[in-house]
Structures are given as C-alpha cells and as structure tokens.
Design a protein around this motif. Structure first.
Motif, mmCIF file in Angstrom:
data_model
loop_
_atom_site.group_PDB
_atom_site.id
_atom_site.type_symbol
_atom_site.label_atom_id
_atom_site.label_comp_id
_atom_site.label_asym_id
_atom_site.label_seq_id
_atom_site.Cartn_x
_atom_site.Cartn_y
_atom_site.Cartn_z
ATOM 1 N N CYS A 104 13.296 -34.050 -61.248
ATOM 2 C CA CYS A 104 13.670 -32.635 -61.294
ATOM 3 C C CYS A 104 13.568 -31.995 -59.918
ATOM 4 C CB CYS A 104 12.778 -31.891 -62.285
ATOM 5 S SG CYS A 104 13.010 -32.382 -64.007
ATOM 6 N N THR A 105 12.577 -32.384 -59.129
ATOM 7 C CA THR A 105 12.415 -31.831 -57.787
ATOM 8 C C THR A 105 13.566 -32.239 -56.884
ATOM 9 O OG1 THR A 105 10.005 -31.885 -58.013
ATOM 10 C CG2 THR A 105 10.885 -31.713 -55.792
ATOM 11 N N CYS A 251 -1.520 -42.043 -54.762
ATOM 12 C CA CYS A 251 -0.749 -41.772 -53.544
ATOM 13 C C CYS A 251 0.324 -42.837 -53.335
ATOM 14 C CB CYS A 251 -1.688 -41.731 -52.335
ATOM 15 S SG CYS A 251 -2.806 -40.316 -52.299
ATOM 16 N N PHE A 252 -0.037 -44.101 -53.548
ATOM 17 C CA PHE A 252 0.952 -45.168 -53.452
ATOM 18 C C PHE A 252 2.029 -44.995 -54.521
ATOM 19 C CE2 PHE A 252 2.354 -49.303 -55.131
ATOM 20 C CZ PHE A 252 2.967 -49.829 -54.005
ATOM 21 N N LEU A 253 1.598 -44.648 -55.724
ATOM 22 C CA LEU A 253 2.542 -44.439 -56.817
ATOM 23 C C LEU A 253 3.478 -43.282 -56.520
ATOM 24 C CD1 LEU A 253 3.267 -45.362 -59.715
ATOM 25 C CD2 LEU A 253 1.644 -43.670 -60.560
ATOM 26 N N ASN A 254 2.972 -42.238 -55.888
ATOM 27 C CA ASN A 254 3.800 -41.091 -55.532
ATOM 28 C C ASN A 254 4.930 -41.500 -54.588
ATOM 29 O OD1 ASN A 254 4.358 -38.165 -55.291
ATOM 30 N ND2 ASN A 254 3.621 -38.428 -53.217
ATOM 31 N N PRO A 279 9.826 -34.467 -53.050
ATOM 32 C CA PRO A 279 8.454 -34.141 -53.459
ATOM 33 C C PRO A 279 7.477 -34.326 -52.309
ATOM 34 C CG PRO A 279 9.535 -35.481 -55.138
ATOM 35 C CD PRO A 279 10.450 -35.453 -53.958
ATOM 36 N N PRO A 280 6.384 -33.569 -52.297
ATOM 37 C CA PRO A 280 5.400 -33.674 -51.200
ATOM 38 C C PRO A 280 4.769 -35.054 -51.134
ATOM 39 C CG PRO A 280 4.530 -32.337 -53.006
ATOM 40 C CD PRO A 280 5.984 -32.561 -53.295
ATOM 41 N N ASP A 281 4.608 -35.549 -49.923
ATOM 42 C CA ASP A 281 4.044 -36.879 -49.706
ATOM 43 C C ASP A 281 3.302 -36.872 -48.371
ATOM 44 O OD1 ASP A 281 3.406 -39.545 -49.488
ATOM 45 O OD2 ASP A 281 5.386 -40.287 -50.035
#
Length: 298
Positions: A104-105, A251-254, A279-281
């Motif tokens: 969605c982002t 974090c890795f999954l993001n 998305p923020p990373d």
C-alpha cells in the motif's frame, strides 16, 4: 533441547540489548510502518520477559509471591516455552501484514494527514496480532509445555523448543524474489525480436531496471545475512524459539519485503516521477536512477 537457566537469561539479555539498540537507531521513523510499531512492542515484551525470568532466578527462596500466587522456577520454563511458541506462530502473520503495508505504501503514496491514522491502525493491528496469537497458543493449538518432575528448588535447566519459521519465511521470500527477477529477465529476452509496440518495450526495460536496482541495493546491505541464512539451511542446527523473533530479524525482513514488493509491482513510472513512496528502511538507501529518456516516456 535442555538449556540452563543462566544461558537463557544471557540470551534474553543480549536480545533485549539488541532490540532496543535497533529501535533507538530507527527512532526517527519507527512509527511510520507496521514493522516499526511491532518492533517496539516486541522489545517491550522481551524486556518484561527478561525481568520476570531474572527475578525468579535470582530470588534466594526460589519463589516469588505475586497477588497471593507463588511463582517458581517452573514458571521460568513455562514462560519461555509459551512465548517461544507465540513468537513462532507470529512469524507468518507478521510477514503477511507487513507485505500488505509495504504494498500500500509503494502503490498509493500516503498523505501527511493520514500519518496519525496510520499509526493508530498499526498499533491496533499489532495488539490484535499479539492477542489472537496468545489465544491460539493457549486455547486452540496442541501446544504442550515440557516441565521437569523435580522440585522447583532443583530446577536449573529448561526444555527449549526450536523454530523453523525463520528459514521457511526467508526461503519463501527469496524464491519469490528470484521468480520476479526471472520474470523480468524473460520479458527482456523476448525483446530480441523486433517489438510491435514501443510503449511495451519501454515498460519492459523499466521493469528490468527497477528489479536490477532493487536487488542491487538489497544485496549491498544484506549479503552477509544471506550467507548466514544459507549456512543455517545447510547445517542441522536449530534456532531457540524464544530468540527466533527479534528486531534484527524484523529489520532484515523489512528490507527483504521492500525488495519483493518493488520487484513484483515494479512501479517504474511512479518511481521516476517521484510519485511512489518507499517504506522507511534504516539499512538500505532506496534511491533509484532513471535515464532522462525513460523518464520522458514514463
């Protein structure tokens, strides 16, 4: 596998330290996505678990009275096993919700006025996931704790379950990423014949460009983690369930989910015109470069 209680405490303490370190490193945008909100809730739950286990272990009498209920070292093993099972069950729901959030982002750029509503929704979904998972593990699943027959004063080790969900999730997402890359490559190979539609040719090249750049950005940051996961796949070693879900894994999954969503959706025209939000990373710099010709066609 039987693990000593001091080893469990050491693992939980290290996990809490890692969790809060990563949460503070991402403090600028931790509440801007579902995974950020869930990471904060996980850090809080792990901290509460560590405090309870530490209190029960170091108490001189071997038990603690809480609201006229006696907590002993039996409850250390019980708490570690229950939360380990909850963490294992949470893996796939977190992946699905985070993937929908990222999609969605990327596809629909959210307006600043919706930021507060987004945080409220993320907090609600996070609490709902914790509640439903706890209800499932305690009431609906066939989970059975393994406890020793000795007196609580003589318990120094706990049976710890292992989790395989991390390897399942990472393998599934990496296969999906590979399929997206192959699909983009196969479309490019079809262009060896003279194209009938120039617009279709531009879209295919843009798709390949997005896939190539997204995978390059991801691999630059997480190549060593992929090697570590490959070693876990090859070696017959398990991950303790109470350590399986942590902020470092999230974090890795993001980053992996962002890569999968970008490769699957490939919003080349939106990215070129700045109409697509990533998305923020905190670990990957998602900056895409497009040629002027590609931007003009987009």
């Amino acid at each position: 596998m039987n693990v000593s209680i001091p080893s469990i405490l050491l693992g939980l303490g290290g996990k809490c330290l890692l969790n809060w370190t990563l949460v503070f490193l991402q403090s600028n945008h931790i509440c801007k996505s579902f995974l950020g909100v869930f990471s904060m809730s996980l850090a809080v739950v792990d901290t509460a678990q560590t405090l309870v286990v530490s209190t029960l272990h170091i108490h001189a009498d071997g038990y603690v009275l809480l609201l006229d209920f006696m907590l002993t070292r039996y409850h250390i093993c019980l708490l570690v096993q229950i939360l380990g099972q909850v963490y294992s069950v949470l893996q796939w729901p977190v992946v699905v919700v985070a993937a929908l959030d990222h999609f969605c982002t990327v596809m629909w750029r959210l307006q600043p006025t919706t930021a507060r509503a987004r945080v409220i929704v993320c907090v609600f979904v996070t609490g709902l996931l914790w509640y439903l998972t706890a209800v499932y593990v305690l009431l609906l699943s066939d989970f059975t704790p393994v406890l020793e027959d000795d007196s609580y004063n003589q318990i120094h080790r706990c049976w710890v379950f292992h989790t395989s969900q991390i390897l399942q999730v990472s393998t599934c997402l990496l296969l999906t990423l590979g399929c997206a890359a192959l699909h983009a490559g196969s479309n490019t190979q079809l262009l060896k014949n003279p194209p009938l539609n120039v617009q279709t040719t531009d879209q295919t090249h843009s798709r390949r460009n997005v896939v190539h750049q997204a995978m390059h950005i991801f691999l630059n940051s997480w190549a060593l983690s992929l090697v570590f996961l490959a070693v876990l796949l090859l070696l017959p070693m398990g991950i303790p369930a109470y350590l399986g879900l942590n902020v470092a894994w999230l974090c890795f999954l993001n980053s992996l989910l962002i890569t999968v969503v970008l490769c699957a959706a490939c919003p080349a025209s939106q990215l070129a015109q700045g109409l697509a939000a990533v998305p923020p990373d905190s670990f990957c710099k998602w900056r895409f470069k497009f040629s002027l010709a590609t931007e003009d066609r987009a």
